[in-house]
Enzyme design. Structure first.
Site, mmCIF file in Angstrom:
data_model
loop_
_atom_site.group_PDB
_atom_site.id
_atom_site.type_symbol
_atom_site.label_atom_id
_atom_site.label_comp_id
_atom_site.label_asym_id
_atom_site.label_seq_id
_atom_site.Cartn_x
_atom_site.Cartn_y
_atom_site.Cartn_z
ATOM 1 N N ASP A 319 2.535 -48.023 26.471
ATOM 2 C CA ASP A 319 1.102 -48.049 26.183
ATOM 3 C C ASP A 319 0.524 -46.717 26.650
ATOM 4 O O ASP A 319 1.188 -45.902 27.293
ATOM 5 C CB ASP A 319 0.412 -49.243 26.864
ATOM 6 C CG ASP A 319 -0.902 -49.588 26.152
ATOM 7 O OD1 ASP A 319 -1.416 -48.751 25.376
ATOM 8 O OD2 ASP A 319 -1.428 -50.698 26.361
HETATM 9 C C1 BGC Z 1 -4.181 -50.154 24.312
HETATM 10 C C2 BGC Z 1 -3.194 -50.434 23.209
HETATM 11 C C3 BGC Z 1 -3.402 -49.471 22.080
HETATM 12 C C4 BGC Z 1 -3.281 -48.060 22.618
HETATM 13 C C5 BGC Z 1 -3.410 -47.007 21.544
HETATM 14 C C6 BGC Z 1 -4.222 -48.690 24.701
HETATM 15 O O1 BGC Z 1 -5.275 -48.418 25.535
HETATM 16 O O2 BGC Z 1 -3.860 -50.956 25.435
HETATM 17 O O3 BGC Z 1 -3.336 -51.752 22.776
HETATM 18 O O4 BGC Z 1 -2.486 -49.719 21.063
HETATM 19 O O5 BGC Z 1 -4.297 -47.852 23.570
HETATM 20 O O6 BGC Z 1 -4.690 -46.891 21.070
#
Ligand code: BGC
Length: 801
Positions: A319
């Site tokens: 993530d």
């Molecule tokens: C979130 C994810 C997301 C990623 C990319 C993160 O802050 O937890 O769910 O896919 O950002 O945008």
């Protein structure tokens, strides 16, 4: 242009001999790999998800292409494939880098995300394909969560349809639109189980149940990835956030998680395993720590379970800056250690933290990470790129981009999905002795009140892709079109948070001059739901409760439409307001879907996928809980405990244990009667069921079938979601008081009766036992066929030795 992989074929005999030799070596190598993995497959660890799904990522031909390319890569080029940056609208803290063009040309980036037009993705792709030494295309990702330009209901709403086929279709439309804009990878589905409504990300998932969550996970993967990943309209899915992110303590986003392996295996892992078996191309490692170990540095979940037990061949992406966050977690003292720990644990690609770029090559040279591990991670990235057909078709078709968005069929699907997502919570008889919904055609004037009645932006929900407020038809717009503005008295009454006495007074006046009031209240979608939007108070925000009570005091009939990304604790409302519809955030067709439902052209059929709390103090609240040693049983919990020993049961002294509305609940404009369930056998043997568990899904028969007759007892056609629940007693470890093991949606004409049969296989009776295995044990099974998780009659089944 690129296609270096085809070069040998073009360049004469020597090359062809070379490639024959390569092919031979590759086949021998593959044989070894498959021989090894088939050993792993025959290990007798029965899994609730059954056999591995065939994945587009595991073909020998694809593997051969990956190997051939891998052999040509330098260490730096390999590491480059493991590096990912956001080059557009950020969705987290930045790294400060902007020199992407230069890095791409040097082969230092494998994936980019948050870029959203074919023109922009093509521009970056041209650099990768034409200027980098090996011409390896980039993978472009984006959070396409519930639609790209055509925006569907939020995932919590989509799950409330209990209709995986519909969800699959919405994901297909999202894939078609996103791919036209050059996006071939979505960070969806979020398959995190959510048992706590304080957690804002409950909005992004399928609720609290692992069985339903697994069904939805499969549906999204099938929809995004289609029959073939290399179809230009298919996009790679990413099941997230691995794992147990939704179990954050106190419902506070990113917070610590403490969980037993049993709960992990039985509750939090099944939707991920379903996604893997459906062939999901990627997984995202989560932010949270799990039993002290951050999920993005956890070899137990990422390596042992995901890659070894489940045989996952795709790529694990971290993530956003989750690798760098290992320092904050306290398991790494600097970036190099964070990169090493995440990488060795099984995180293949580093999203946004830049630490793989900064440190992996050095770590590999010093032997701190094995070269073989680097190759394995690169293989995973390349598999996805080859499977998507990116080497053959690296560019988005800019012409298709213009025509792919918002097709009439997609908009019709958005409306259907919205209608089916609504959950009718209450519809009691009004003064005339009949329920307020569907609205009587005689209703002359309607007061339409509330901050969400004409708010296009919020209808899109959080993570609204490329949805635009101007594409949205609001409730006000649709109602005006339906009955004309002269019959509507509109007043905002309050903003979602701010507001004044004057606004409330104006709304009261409009209500007084109308036959009926429709109130549109709820949360602010981008600020109060989704990521980083945990709430400690789950009432109506701002002055909306005051507005609601002032309107109710007029004595006019009130239909309340709640827009929210989670259930809200509104005990006063459920006591005093006759009709309440949970609409979640319905997407771009919010207005037409709501008006169709209000006037009865469509009958509500949504069912709750989360237990609806009475008060925040009940959270985490979920139906599939364990019994305590002192269950409250039939004790009346609506009053303080009596004195004496009757007090000593598991309860609150100031709140009931039960939810306001249970998981699976939802009303219709018609009613259904459930007959007594019948079971095909009275007794089965655990041994036979365990044998069945070891067979593949296709071979496993339905050992037990349970059926019940359902009758539509009302005057309208309607759809019912018939649910089957199981409880096991007498087992080595305690099992939930009920667990969903099947559901079927049926449409019945007035007066019609249908027999609904569930064929239960061994999976329905297996659990992670005291020997740390998924097995069936001798037990008493109680099986309900019921309209929700709190009602219904049951039959019993003896599971003997
Ligand atoms: C979130 C994810 C997301 C990623 C990319 C993160 O802050 O937890 O769910 O896919 O950002 O945008």
């Amino acid at each position: 242009m690129l296609l270096h992989l085809r070069e040998p074929r073009k360049s004469g005999r020597a090359a062809s001999r070379r490639s024959t030799r390569c092919l031979f070596l590759t086949i021998a190598f593959l044989f070894l790999i498959f021989a090894k993995s088939s050993v792993a497959q025959t290990r007798p660890t029965p899994r609730p998800e059954g056999s591995r799904g065939s994945s587009a990522l595991s073909s020998p031909l694809l593997e051969a292409r990956v190997s051939e390319l891998l052999r040509k890569m330098t260490l730096e080029e390999k590491i480059g494939q493991l590096v990912q940056y956001s080059a557009g609208q950020p969705t987290g803290p930045g790294t400060g880098r902007t020199d992407y063009e230069d890095m791409i040309a040097k082969g230092q980036i494998g994936a980019l995300f948050n870029i959203v037009t074919a023109k922009r993705t093509n521009a970056y792709q041209r650099i990768a394909v034409e200027e980098s030494r090996l011409h390896i295309p980039l993978l472009f990702g984006l959070d396409v969560i519930h639609g790209f330009r055509t925006v569907f209901p939020i995932p919590l709403g989509l799950a409330s349809t209990w209709d995986p086929t519909l969800v699959e279709h919405t994901a297909r439309v999202a894939g078609r639109e996103a791919s036209a804009a050059g996006i071939r990878w979505t960070f969806s589905p979020m398959v995190d189980i959510a048992r706590d409504a304080r957690w804002g990300r409950m909005a992004e998932g399928a609720g609290e149940d692992p069985y339903l969550g697994a069904a939805m996970a499969r549906a999204y993967v099938r929809g995004y990835q289609g029959a073939r990943l290399d179809d230009p309209e298919s996009i790679a899915a990413c099941a997230k956030h691995f794992v147990a992110y939704g179990a954050a303590e106190g419902g506070r986003d990113y917070n610590t998680v403490e969980l037993s392996e049993r709960t992990l295996r039985q509750v939090y892992l099944p939707p991920f395993q379903a996604a893997v078996n459906a062939g999901v191309a990627s997984l995202m490692s989560a932010f949270n720590s799990l039993n002290g170990l951050p999920a993005s540095a956890n070899p137990f979940t990422l390596k042992k379970i995901l890659k070894e037990e489940w045989g996952f061949q795709g790529l694990v992406d971290s993530d956003w800056t989750a690798v760098a966050e290992l320092v904050n977690h306290g398991v790494a003292r600097d970036g190099a250690i964070a990169a090493r720990k995440a990488f060795l644990a099984g995180v293949d690609m580093d999203m946004a933290s830049s630490l793989y770029h900064d440190h992996l090559a050095k770590l590999a040279r010093s032997g701190e990470i094995p070269q073989a591990a680097v190759d394995d991670a690169v293989r995973r990235v390349l598999r996805v790129k080859f499977a998507l057909g990116l080497f053959e078709h690296p560019y988005a078709d800019e012409k298709r981009e213009n025509t792919a968005m918002l097709s009439p069929d997609s908009i019709a699907l958005a409306r259907e999905a919205a209608e089916r997502s609504f959950v009718l919570l209450k519809n009691s008889a009004g003064a005339a002795g009949v329920p307020l919904l569907p609205l009587s055609p005689d209703t002359k004037t309607i007061a339409l009140i509330g901050p969400l009645a004409d708010d296009a932006g919020d209808m899109l929900g959080s993570w609204a892709g490329q949805g635009r407020p101007e594409d949205v038809v609001t409730l006000y717009a649709a109602l005006s079109q339906r009955i004309g503005t002269t019959r509507i008295r509109y007043a905002k009454g309050s903003a979602i948070i701010e507001g004044s006495d004057e606004q409330i007074a104006e709304a009261v006046q409009q209500a007084q001059q109308s036959d009926l009031v429709i109130l549109a209240l709820g949360e602010n979608a981008p600020e109060m739901t989704g990521e980083a939007a945990s709430r400690a108070h789950l009432g109506l925000p701002g002055r909306q409760q005051l507005l609601l009570e002032a309107i109710a005091a007029t004595g006019k009939p009130v239909v309340l439409i709640l827009f929210s990304g989670r259930p809200l604790t509104l005990p006063w409302t459920f006591e005093h307001v006759p009709t309440v519809l949970a609409a979640w955030f319905p997407g771009m067709q919010a207005g037409p879907a709501l008006v169709g439902t209000l006037f009865g052209e469509s009958t509500p059929s949504g069912r709750l996928v989360v237990s609806w709390p009475r008060s925040v103090g009940q959270e985490p609240l979920y139906y599939n809980a364990l019994s305590t040693g002192r269950p409250a049983g039939d004790t009346d919990l609506s009053r303080p405990p009596p004195g004496g020993t009757a007090k000593y049961v598991s309860r609150y002294i100031d709140e009931q244990n039960s939810p306001q509305f249970p998981f699976g609940f939802g009303l219709s404009y018609t009613s259904f009667r459930y007959g007594q369930p019948q079971i095909s056998v009275k007794e089965v043997s655990a041994r036979a069921l365990n044998q069945e568990l070891r067979l593949s899904k296709r071979q496993a028969g339905g050992s037990v079938s349970v059926s019940a007759e359902i009758t539509n007892t009302g005057a309208r056609e309607g759809e019912e979601t018939v649910q089957l629940y199981v409880r096991l007693q007498g087992t080595s470890v305690a099992q939930p008081v009920r667990a969903l093991k099947g559901f079927q949606r049926i449409r019945l004409a007035p007066g019609e009766t249908r027999k609904v049969t569930f064929n239960l296989s061994a999976d329905s009776f297996s659990f992670w036992n005291d020997q740390n295995k998924f097995e069936v044990e001798p037990a008493l099974a109680t099986i309900w066929i019921s309209p929700d998780s709190a009602r219904g009659s049951a039959v019993t089944l003896e599971i003997g030795k």
